[in-house]
Each structure stands twice: as C-alpha cells, then as structure tokens.
Design a protein around this motif. Structure first.
Motif, PDB file in Angstrom:
ATOM      1  N   LYS A   9      -6.563   1.186  -7.214  1.00  0.00           N
ATOM      2  CA  LYS A   9      -5.729   1.288  -6.579  1.00  0.00           C
ATOM      3  C   LYS A   9      -5.224  -0.072  -7.980  1.00  0.00           C
TER       4      LYS A   9
ATOM      5  N   TYR B 247       7.875   5.596   2.949  1.00  0.00           N
ATOM      6  CA  TYR B 247       6.572   5.147   3.190  1.00  0.00           C
ATOM      7  C   TYR B 247       6.481   6.678   1.862  1.00  0.00           C
ATOM      8  N   THR B 248       5.160   6.607   1.773  1.00  0.00           N
ATOM      9  CA  THR B 248       4.803   8.086   0.959  1.00  0.00           C
ATOM     10  C   THR B 248       4.540   8.622   2.154  1.00  0.00           C
TER      11      THR B 248
ATOM     12  N   ASN C 287       0.827  -1.227  -0.200  1.00  0.00           N
ATOM     13  CA  ASN C 287      -0.128   0.311  -0.124  1.00  0.00           C
ATOM     14  C   ASN C 287       0.437   1.225  -0.517  1.00  0.00           C
ATOM     15  N   ASP C 288       1.088   2.429   1.148  1.00  0.00           N
ATOM     16  CA  ASP C 288       1.276   3.237   0.978  1.00  0.00           C
ATOM     17  C   ASP C 288       3.079   2.608   1.470  1.00  0.00           C
TER      18      ASP C 288
ATOM     19  N   GLY D 255       0.758   9.111   2.694  1.00  0.00           N
ATOM     20  CA  GLY D 255       0.266   7.527   3.325  1.00  0.00           C
ATOM     21  C   GLY D 255      -1.099   7.100   2.105  1.00  0.00           C
ATOM     22  N   MET D 256      -0.496   8.395   0.551  1.00  0.00           N
ATOM     23  CA  MET D 256      -1.367   6.888  -0.305  1.00  0.00           C
ATOM     24  C   MET D 256      -0.991   5.915  -0.678  1.00  0.00           C
ATOM     25  N   PRO D 257      -1.554   5.406  -1.445  1.00  0.00           N
ATOM     26  CA  PRO D 257      -0.606   4.199  -2.157  1.00  0.00           C
ATOM     27  C   PRO D 257       0.153   4.650  -3.523  1.00  0.00           C
ATOM     28  N   SER D 258       1.103   3.343  -3.073  1.00  0.00           N
ATOM     29  CA  SER D 258       2.266   3.609  -4.203  1.00  0.00           C
ATOM     30  C   SER D 258       2.161   2.265  -5.004  1.00  0.00           C
TER      31      SER D 258
ATOM     32  N   ASN E 113       3.556   7.429  -7.473  1.00  0.00           N
ATOM     33  CA  ASN E 113       1.974   7.542  -5.963  1.00  0.00           C
ATOM     34  C   ASN E 113       1.329   7.847  -6.693  1.00  0.00           C
TER      35      ASN E 113
END
Length: 291
Positions: A162, A265-266, A114-115, A269-272, A248
């Motif tokens: 996603k 991490y991003t 995820n993030d 908190g958004m997905p990458s 991202n």
C-alpha cells in the motif's frame, strides 16, 4: 473578449500591456493551431490576471485546510468528525466548502479509504483503522474563486504494498504536472501518468479525470490520464486545471455505490490512491497553485 479592442488598447486580461503585445499574440497562435485542426480552448477558459490572483488566494486557503486537517487524520477518528473539522475551519478562515450541497453531495470534504477510488462520503460510522490508506480531498470557495487539492495519508502500520501504491500515485501526479507547458497538449499529461503507472504494475482509472477550475468548481476542460502525447486540448497560458490521477493496485475498472450514487470503488476490491493539485499554465511553463 477582444472583439472591440484596438491593438494598442490595454489587454483585456489586466496585465497592463498593450493588447498587441499580450493576448493578441496568444490569440493569433491559437488561430494557427485551430486552422490545423487542433482542439483549442475557448477564450473564456483563459483566466485574467485578477482572476488568477483570486484563485491563488483561494488555493492558499485550500492548502491551509489540508495542513490543518493532517494532524487529525489518525487511527480512531471518524470521517464524520474530520468533515466537521473541515467545515468549521473553512468557515473560520472565511471560505466555503465547495463540495457541500454540490449536485446533492451532502458533506464538506471527500474522504476515500482503501478500495474507495474517490467521492467517499464522511460518516460517523466510518472510523480510520490501523493499515488504512486515506485520501482527503478538500475543495474550497474563497471570495467567489474555487480551488481543489487532495493528499494521501497512511494510518499506522501500512503494508509495504500500500505504501508503494501511495508513493507511485504521487509520482504519477508529479510527472503529469511536469509535462505542462504552453503550446503543449493535455494528452502529454495523461501519457506520462499512464506510462509511469503501468511501469510499476498499476492501472489508471479511465472514467474520472481532472477538470478546469477557478470561476466554477468544474469547468469545461477535462483531463484524461489514459490519453496520448500530442493529442487533446492545446495548453494555452491562462488555463487552470487539476491534475489528479487515480491509480489502482489492481484493474482499472470501477463501480459506483447505488445507495448514494457518489462513492466510487475499485471493481476488484483492490486499493486505490490519488493525489491532486491545481495548476496554472504560464507563458514559460506552469505554476502549482495548491503547492
């Protein structure tokens, strides 16, 4: 490499051709670009025929490992268990996990959920859940040669947002690879990646990029994905490097976990998402080694 070679001697690269008909031509071309102020790779970064074949064999093992682990990347399994499976299979096939103990990294694979942008450290406490997107990054040493690639996996019922991120990240990698050609520039790769990510509303991680690989895990060449066309290192036949843009969903900013100094991490908190392949520059284009 060529200081003591006569132009009629066999080329240092092991091609079987005379030096004057092989790398002398390449070195002459490099000298012209260097005189014009372009960034030209050192000859030591150009792989010989024997080295290319060794890296190709390592890459075959690397892909076999990703093929193998794919069926286990499912809801309910811990990333620690995935790490053990990778370690055991790598050793069974005669290889060594390149990440294990590399600069203190404690595991045999990087698993980022995820993030987590990259360098996620496997743990028995981290279990894959429905809706997760997961990057599995496998790096392998085989007979002294290094290879590296990664794939994304969608766990169960993943949101369309996603899924789209995962799809576009793969497209970014593929478009970057398509820019690789002899006497082109590394900046061409980054421009294609950045343009496609931006067109789809995503951002590209700036601080982490691709790298040269083959005789070492990370070699001098560094690949930015926010570069400009016609800039950067000259792409000379024999160069081998990874194409692995990190895309991202939100902003490009990242942070590193201070508790382990590895996990990225991003910042928002958004997905990458990220895909990775190892690529050879050839005399006519490119060859994806971790196909």
């Amino acid at each position: 490499m060529s200081d003591k070679l006569g132009r009629n001697d066999s080329c240092w690269c092991g091609s079987g051709r005379k030096y004057k008909n092989c790398h002398a031509l390449i070195e002459d071309q490099m000298a012209i670009y260097r005189s014009k102020g372009y960034e030209v790779p050192h000859l030591k970064l150009l792989k010989t025929r024997q080295q290319i074949e060794g890296i190709r064999e390592s890459s075959k093992l690397n892909i076999a490992l990703l093929d193998y682990i794919g069926e286990y990347v499912v809801e309910g399994i811990s990333t620690g268990e995935l790490d053990r499976l990778i370690y055991e299979k790598t050793r069974e096939l005669g290889g060594i996990p390149a990440t294990l103990h590399y600069n203190g990294y404690p595991k045999s694979v990087c698993i980022s959920i995820n993030d987590v942008v990259c360098h996620g450290i496997p743990s028995d406490r981290v279990v894959l859940k429905n809706g997760d997107i997961v990057n599995v990054d496998v790096s392998t040493v085989f007979n002294g040669y290094f290879s590296d690639s990664s794939r994304m996996f969608c766990i169960g019922d993943v949101s369309r947002k996603k899924q789209r991120l995962v799809e576009v990240a793969k497209e970014c990698m593929e478009l970057g690879i398509e820019q690789i050609k002899p006497w082109g520039f590394l900046g061409d790769v980054g421009q294609a990646v950045n343009d496609h990510a931006g067109k789809n509303g995503y951002s590209v991680v700036r601080e982490i990029g691709g790298h040269g690989i083959g005789l070492q895990f990370h070699e001098d060449l560094w690949v930015s994905y926010v570069s400009r066309r016609g800039t950067g290192m000259l792409l000379v036949p024999g160069l081998i490097f990874t194409v692995e843009p990190m895309i991202n969903m939100g902003k490009a900013d990242i942070s590193i976990d201070k508790s382990d100094n590895w996990t990225v991490y991003t910042a928002d908190g958004m997905p990458s998402a990220q895909w990775e392949k190892t690529v050879l520059v050839t005399e006519s284009g490119y060859d994806v080694l971790t196909y």
